[in-house]
Design a protein around this motif. Structure first.
Motif, PDB file in Angstrom:
ATOM      1  N   PRO A 403       0.790  -1.228   0.000  1.00  9.55           N
ATOM      2  CA  PRO A 403       0.000   0.000   0.000  1.00  9.55           C
ATOM      3  C   PRO A 403       0.830   1.290   0.000  1.00  9.55           C
ATOM      4  CG  PRO A 403      -1.013  -1.588   1.451  1.00  9.55           C
ATOM      5  CD  PRO A 403       0.280  -2.200   0.987  1.00  9.55           C
ATOM      6  N   GLU A 404       1.996   1.311   0.678  1.00 10.55           N
ATOM      7  CA  GLU A 404       2.803   2.548   0.667  1.00 10.55           C
ATOM      8  C   GLU A 404       3.292   2.846  -0.740  1.00 10.55           C
ATOM      9  OE1 GLU A 404       2.828  -0.113   3.016  1.00 10.55           O
ATOM     10  OE2 GLU A 404       5.010  -0.010   3.274  1.00 10.55           O
ATOM     11  N   ALA A 405       3.787   1.820  -1.416  1.00  7.61           N
ATOM     12  CA  ALA A 405       4.277   2.024  -2.783  1.00  7.61           C
ATOM     13  C   ALA A 405       3.109   2.412  -3.693  1.00  7.61           C
ATOM     14  CB  ALA A 405       4.960   0.765  -3.303  1.00  7.61           C
ATOM     15  N   TRP A 406       1.962   1.798  -3.480  1.00  5.62           N
ATOM     16  CA  TRP A 406       0.764   2.116  -4.260  1.00  5.62           C
ATOM     17  C   TRP A 406       0.431   3.589  -4.111  1.00  5.62           C
ATOM     18  CZ3 TRP A 406      -4.088   4.089  -4.574  1.00  5.62           C
ATOM     19  CH2 TRP A 406      -4.988   3.560  -5.505  1.00  5.62           C
ATOM     20  N   MET A 407       0.417   4.099  -2.869  1.00  9.84           N
ATOM     21  CA  MET A 407       0.043   5.500  -2.611  1.00  9.84           C
ATOM     22  C   MET A 407       1.045   6.466  -3.253  1.00  9.84           C
ATOM     23  SD  MET A 407      -2.860   5.547  -1.147  1.00  9.84           S
ATOM     24  CE  MET A 407      -2.863   7.318  -1.185  1.00  9.84           C
ATOM     25  N   TRP A 408       2.310   6.090  -3.187  1.00 12.78           N
ATOM     26  CA  TRP A 408       3.347   6.949  -3.787  1.00 12.78           C
ATOM     27  C   TRP A 408       3.155   6.995  -5.302  1.00 12.78           C
ATOM     28  CZ3 TRP A 408       7.377   6.687  -7.276  1.00 12.78           C
ATOM     29  CH2 TRP A 408       8.367   7.690  -7.192  1.00 12.78           C
ATOM     30  N   TYR A 409       2.935   5.837  -5.887  1.00 15.15           N
ATOM     31  CA  TYR A 409       2.707   5.725  -7.339  1.00 15.15           C
ATOM     32  C   TYR A 409       1.489   6.578  -7.714  1.00 15.15           C
ATOM     33  CZ  TYR A 409       2.729   2.741 -11.666  1.00 15.15           C
ATOM     34  OH  TYR A 409       2.822   2.236 -12.941  1.00 15.15           O
ATOM     35  N   TYR A 410       0.447   6.436  -6.927  1.00 18.86           N
ATOM     36  CA  TYR A 410      -0.813   7.147  -7.200  1.00 18.86           C
ATOM     37  C   TYR A 410      -0.620   8.665  -7.117  1.00 18.86           C
ATOM     38  CZ  TYR A 410      -5.803   8.244  -6.938  1.00 18.86           C
ATOM     39  OH  TYR A 410      -7.053   8.744  -7.183  1.00 18.86           O
ATOM     40  N   ASN A 411       0.000   9.110  -6.030  1.00 15.38           N
ATOM     41  CA  ASN A 411       0.125  10.553  -5.807  1.00 15.38           C
ATOM     42  C   ASN A 411       1.277  11.183  -6.579  1.00 15.38           C
ATOM     43  OD1 ASN A 411      -2.060  10.977  -4.012  1.00 15.38           O
ATOM     44  ND2 ASN A 411      -0.878  10.009  -2.372  1.00 15.38           N
ATOM     45  N   GLN A 412       2.462  10.579  -6.483  1.00 15.81           N
ATOM     46  CA  GLN A 412       3.655  11.233  -7.030  1.00 15.81           C
ATOM     47  C   GLN A 412       3.783  11.040  -8.541  1.00 15.81           C
ATOM     48  OE1 GLN A 412       5.083  13.194  -4.947  1.00 15.81           O
ATOM     49  NE2 GLN A 412       3.961  12.353  -3.200  1.00 15.81           N
TER      50      GLN A 412
END
Ligand code: PRX
Length: 660
Positions: A403-412
Motif C-alpha cells: 500500500p505505501e508504494a501504491w500511494m506513492w505511485y498514485y500521488n507522485q
C-alpha cells in the motif's frame, strides 16, 4: 507478509474512478462490468465466442467455442483459422493506422527510432521471407535471445507470420539456461544479438549462444541468426551463423501469412515451477490473441490517441502480451525501451514519460520501490521535477504492490488523477485475470480487486470447497478460458499434475494463495503456496537454485528459501553445507561470493542468493527430510516457535542463525 496482508485487508482508503475517466472508458461503471459478468455466467462458451468473433480476424471462421472433451487439455475455436501476425499488422493496412507510429524505440543512450505500422509490416515480412529462405517451416521451434529492440519484436512477429513457434529466452539468462531451453524445445533456429546495451554497459549475448553449443544437446539447431546491435567483433561459425542483414538482404517486403488452426502453438515460454527444471508453457494462437486484445481494451482502456508504455522485457510473458502482441493488434503507439530505470539516473522513467507524452504506464512494484528509494537519496530524480501530465492510467504487475508504494505511485506519479490497475496474472494465464477496470472499479491499495468477466476465479480449501470471504485459501479458476496454458511442452503429464491436481476437481490451480475482503469481495494475493519465489517480479524455483548450488564441486548440500525484502519483495536465502569444514570469517565471505557468481553463471544474475549461510548440516527430521519451515524462520530472523522435537540435530539451528 502476514502483517502486510492484514494491512491490506483493513485498508479503508477507496479511490472511485475519476468522473472524466469513467465517461470515456470502454467499460464504464460497475453496472457495465456486472452485465458482462452476467453474460458470461449465463453462457460461458457463448460469451467468449461472441468476443472471439468480434475481436479476432479469422481467415476461416470457427463453428465451435470450447471443446472440453479432453479436459484439462481444453481447446477453443478449434476449427477456425487465422494468423496472429496478420491480426497485429495486416489488419491496419489501408486504414489510418497504417501511417501511425507503432513503436517509438528509445535506446539505452536515448537515441530514438520511430517505426510506423507500415514500416513494421515490411520489416516483419522481409525477415519472415529470409527465414523461409533459410528453410524454416511451420511448427519449427525458434529460440529468440535478444535485447529489447524493434528487431526482437520483428523476430517474434515473423515467427507468428510463418507459424513457427518461438521461445524467447530472457537476455539475463546464462548460457546453461539457454542450452536447456534449446534442448527442451528441440529448437531448429536461434535468433540472437551480438550484444545488449543496458545502463551504459555492453553485455555479450552471442558468446553465450556459442557456449550453449559447447555444453552439448543443441544438435537440433540448423542456423543461428545474429542481429548486430553494437557491431562487436564475434566468432561466426561457418555454415551455422548468419547475420540478420544477410537474412533480409534482397528479400521482398511482402510475405503471405501462413494460416494456422486456432490451437496452433504461438509460443512456448519457460517459467519456474516448484520442482525440476523450468517448464515450457505452451500457448495457443486464437485464444491468446483474443485475450491480449480484450485486456488492452478492458484493463488499459486503450484508445487511438494513447501512448502506451509497458516497461517489461520481451523475455517475460508481460513483454509478450503487452508489447509484442496486444498493443500491435489494437493499433496502439507504444514506447519500447532498451535500458534500465536507473541510467543515467533514477529519473529515466519520468524523463521518458515526459519526452514521449506517455498516457498509460505499466511497470512492476520492484521498480517503483527502487525509484522511491533513489529519489530519497537524489532529490532531482523525484517525479515532481518532470512533466507527467500526459499520464491518464497506471498499471502494476508481477508481484504484490504494498500500500505505501501504491500511494506513492498514485500521488507522485499519477498526480492523484490516474487510476492504478494492479493486474494479477501469470505466464500460464496469457493475460490479466484479476484486475480493476479503470473506468469502473473503485480501487483499494494493495488489492487486485475483482476477476475479469468470464474469469471464474475463486478461493477454495484443499478439497476444492469454496471458502467464505475473509478466509484465506487456494486461488483457483473454475472454468477454462481462451488464453489459458494448453500444455507443458513435451510433458502433458506434468501439465495435468501441476495445474489440475485430482483433489481440485478440475479447477485450474494458480499456485497462489488469496483472500477476499469480507465486505467488498475484493481479492488480495497472499503469495505462492509452492516452492516458487518471486524476486523483483522474477519467478524462480527454490529447487532450481538448489540444483545450481549442489552442482558446485565445493557443495555437499543446499536448501533455498525466500524471505521478505523491502526492495525486491522476496530475497533468496541459501543454507549451504560444504564438502570441506564449515568456513568462517573471510573464508566464508569469499566462498559465499564465489557461490553467488556460480549461481549467476548457472542460471543468471537474477538467481543470485542474497544471503548465504554455512552449516555443518541442515535441520532434518529423523527420516532425513529438510525442515524448510525452520529455515524460513531463520532466514527471516524470527524466533523459532515451532516444535523442534522431531529434529534429528536441533543444535544446528543456532549455528545457522549466524550471519556472515
Ligand atoms: O505469485 C503471482 C505473482 O507472479 C506470479 C506469476 O509470475 P509470472 O508467471 O512470472 O508472471 C508475472 C507477470 C504476469 C503469480 O503466480 N503475481 C503476478 N502479478 C501479481 C502477482 N502477485 C500479486 N499481485 C499481482 N498483481
Amino acid at each position: 507478509m502476514a502483517g502486510q496482508i492484514e494491512t491490506v485487508m483493513q485498508e479503508s482508503r477507496v479511490f472511485a474512478p475519476p468522473e472524466a475517466f469513467m465517461r470515456q472508458a470502454t467499460i464504464s461503471g460497475m453496472a457495465q462490468y456486472q452485465a458482462l459478468c452476467d453474460e458470461a455466467g449465463r453462457d460461458h462458451d457463448g460469451f467468449w465466442s461472441r468476443l472471439a468473433r468480434e475481436q479476432v480476424l479469422w481467415h476461416k471462421p470457427f463453428t465451435r467455442g470450447l471443446d472440453d472433451s479432453q479436459a484439462p487439455f481444453y481447446k477453443w475455436f478449434e476449427d477456425g483459422e487465422l494468423n496472429v501476425s496478420h491480426n497485429c499488422l495486416d489488419r491496419h493496412l489501408g486504414t489510418p493506422v497504417e501511417n501511425k507510429v507503432a513503436i517509438r524505440f528509445e535506446a539505452d543512450d536515448g537515441a530514438l527510432t520511430e517505426v510506423t505500422y507500415r514500416d513494421l509490416y515490411h520489416q516483419v515480412c522481409r525477415f519472415a521471407n529470409g527465414l523461409k529462405a533459410l528453410g524454416c517451416r511451420q511448427g519449427d521451434r525458434v529460440i529468440i535471445y535478444m535485447p529489447m529492440s524493434v528487431e526482437g519484436i520483428v523476430a517474434m512477429q515473423a515467427c507468428a507470420r510463418l507459424g513457427l513457434i518461438h521461445s524467447v529466452v530472457f537476455g539475463g539468462f546464462s548460457a546453461k539456461s539457454l542450452q536447456e531451453r534449446i534442448q527442451d524445445a528441440g529448437a531448429a533456429w536461434v535468433i540472437c544479438a551480438d550484444e545488449q546495451v543496458r545502463g551504459g554497459r555492453h553485455i555479450p549475448l552471442k558468446p553465450a549462444v556459442d557456449e550453449a553449443f559447447t555444453l552439448g544437446g543443441c544438435e537440433s539447431v540448423q542456423r543461428v541468426v545474429v542481429y548486430q546491435r553494437t557491431g562487436a567483433a564475434m566468432d561466426m561459425h561457418a555454415g551455422r551463423d548468419i547475420t540478420w542483414s544477410q537474412v533480409i538482404d534482397g528479400q521482398p517486403d511482402h510475405c503471405e501469412p501462413q494460416w494456422v488452426g486456432a490451437e496452433h502453438p504461438l509460443f512456448i515460454l519457460y517459467t519456474s515451477g516448484s520442482t525440476g527444471k523450468p517448464k515450457g508453457v505452451q500457448h495457443s494462437s486464437a485464444g491468446y490473441i483474443l485475450h491480449a486484445m480484450l485486456t488492452m481494451k478492458w484493463t488499459f482502456d486503450i484508445k487511438p490517441e494513447d501512448i502506451f508504455w509497458c516497461t517489461a522485457d520481451i523475455g517475460w510473458v508481460t513483454g509478450h502480451t503487452y508489447i509484442a502482441y496486444g498493443p500491435l493488434a489494437c493499433g496502439a503507439t507504444q514506447i519500447v525501451f532498451e535500458g534500465v530505470p536507473t541510467y543515467p539516473d533514477a529519473g529515466r522513467f519520468w524523463r521518458m514519460i515526459a519526452r514521449h507524452k506517455a498516457t498509460i504506464f505499466y511497470t512492476a512494484p520492484t521498480a517503483i520501490r527502487a525509484l522511491i528509494k533513489a529519489c530519497d537519496t537524489v532529490e532531482s530524480t523525484h517525479p515532481r521535477h518532470f512533466d507527467l501530465s500526459s499520464l491518464r492510467l497506471l498499471g502494476s504487475v508481477g508481484e504484490p504492490i504494498n500500500p505505501e508504494a501504491w500511494m506513492w505511485y498514485y500521488n507522485q506519479v499519477g498526480g492523484a488523477r490516474c487510476p492504478i490497475v494492479d493486474t494479477f496474472w501469470q505466464t500460464e494465464t496469457g493475460g490479466h485475470m484479476i484486475t480493476p477496470l479503470p473506468g469502473a472499479t473503485p480501487l483499494v491499495p494493495g488489492s487486485c480487486t475483482l476477476p475479469l468477466p468470464g474469469i471464474a476465479a475463486a478461493i477454495v480449501d484443499e478439497a476444492a470447497n469454496d471458502l467464505p470471504n475473509g478466509q484465506g485459501g487456494i486461488l483457483v479458476v473454475k472454468k477454462p478460458w481462451p488464453s489459458m496454458i494448453r500444455t507443458i511442452w513435451g510433458d502433458p503429464e506434468r501439465f495435468r499434475k501441476s495445474y489440475f491436481p485430482d483433489e481440485l476437481k478440475g479447477y485450474y490451480l494458480a499456485g497462489d494463495g488469496a483472500v477476499r475482503n469480507r465486505v467488498t469481495g475484493y481479492f488480495t494475493i497472499t503469495g505462492r503456496i509452492d516452492d516458487v519465489l518471486n524476486v523483483s517480479g522474477h519467478r524462480m524455483g527454490t529447487m532450481e537454485i538448489e540444483s545450481a548450488l549442489v552442482a558446485n564441486p565445493l557443495v555437499a548440500e543446499a536448501a533455498v528459501v525466500g524471505r521478505p525484502d523491502d526492495l525486491t519483495g522476496e530475497a533468496i536465502a541459501a543454507f549451504v553445507v560444504l564438502k570441506q569444514a564449515r568456513p568462517v570469517g573471510d573464508d566464508a565471505r569469499r566462498i559465499a561470493n564465489d557461490l553467488r557468481n556460480w549461481v549467476a553463471h548457472e542460471i543468471g544474475p537474477i538467481a543470485k542468493p542474497k544471503d548465504i549461510r554455512f552449516g555443518d548440516n541442515l535441520p532434518k527430521t529423523r527420516s532425513g527430510k529438510i525442515m524448510r519451515r525452520l529455515l524460513r524462520a531463520i532466514a527471516r530472523g524470527e524466533a523459532i516457535t515451532q516444535d523442534v522435537s522431531t529434529l534429528e540435530n536441533p543444535a544446528i539451528l543456532d549455528q545457522l542463525k549466524q550471519t556472515l
